[in-house]
Write a protein that holds these residues in place. Structure first.
Motif, short mmCIF file in Angstrom:
data_model
loop_
_atom_site.label_atom_id
_atom_site.label_comp_id
_atom_site.label_asym_id
_atom_site.label_seq_id
_atom_site.Cartn_x
_atom_site.Cartn_y
_atom_site.Cartn_z
N GLU A 84 0.83 -1.21 0.00
CA GLU A 84 0.00 0.00 0.00
C GLU A 84 0.87 1.26 0.00
N PHE A 94 2.16 1.73 -3.50
CA PHE A 94 1.06 2.18 -4.34
C PHE A 94 0.88 3.69 -4.18
N LYS A 95 0.87 4.16 -2.95
CA LYS A 95 0.69 5.60 -2.69
C LYS A 95 1.84 6.42 -3.26
N ASP A 150 1.24 6.63 -7.04
CA ASP A 150 0.04 7.41 -7.36
C ASP A 150 0.31 8.89 -7.08
N GLY A 167 -6.11 7.73 -6.41
CA GLY A 167 -6.48 6.39 -5.97
C GLY A 167 -6.21 5.31 -7.00
N SER A 205 -5.87 -0.22 -9.97
CA SER A 205 -6.41 -0.04 -8.62
C SER A 205 -5.42 -0.66 -7.63
N LEU A 206 -5.65 -0.46 -6.36
CA LEU A 206 -4.80 -1.08 -5.35
C LEU A 206 -4.84 -2.60 -5.49
N ARG A 207 -6.01 -3.15 -5.76
CA ARG A 207 -6.14 -4.61 -5.93
C ARG A 207 -5.30 -5.09 -7.11
N THR A 254 -1.64 -4.82 -6.25
CA THR A 254 -1.27 -5.88 -5.32
C THR A 254 -0.98 -7.18 -6.06
#
Length: 78
Positions: free
Chosen positions: A27, A30-31, A34, A39, A68-70, A73
């Motif tokens: 996470e 990811f941030k 981004d 998001g 997306s985060l998913r 991941t």
């Protein structure tokens, strides 16, 4: 508590802690990627990580041009 039960419990606790740290790390990355904080990671944002950029379309499962985060991941756990 017998030694076997203590060992099993310790192993489970370690596995849970490792999974939590890994999820937190994913996470955080990811941030970082981004940059516009919408998001999602666009292909241009993914260019910060060449391995992700080169395989971007294979992880963009819904083909909306962003991860997306998913979806990220799925990439990060490879």
């Amino acid at each position: 508590m017998n030694k076997i039960a203590a060992l099993v419990l310790s192993t489970l606790m370690l596995a849970f802690a490792t999974t939590s740290v890994q999820a937190s790390s994913i996470e955080s990355r990811f941030k970082e990627l981004d940059r516009n904080r919408d998001g999602a990671i666009s292909k241009s944002e993914a260019a910060q990580e060449p391995a992700l950029w080169s395989r971007f379309s294979s992880y963009d499962q819904d083909k909306d041009g962003k991860l997306s985060l998913r979806e990220f991941t799925n990439y990060a756990r490879q």
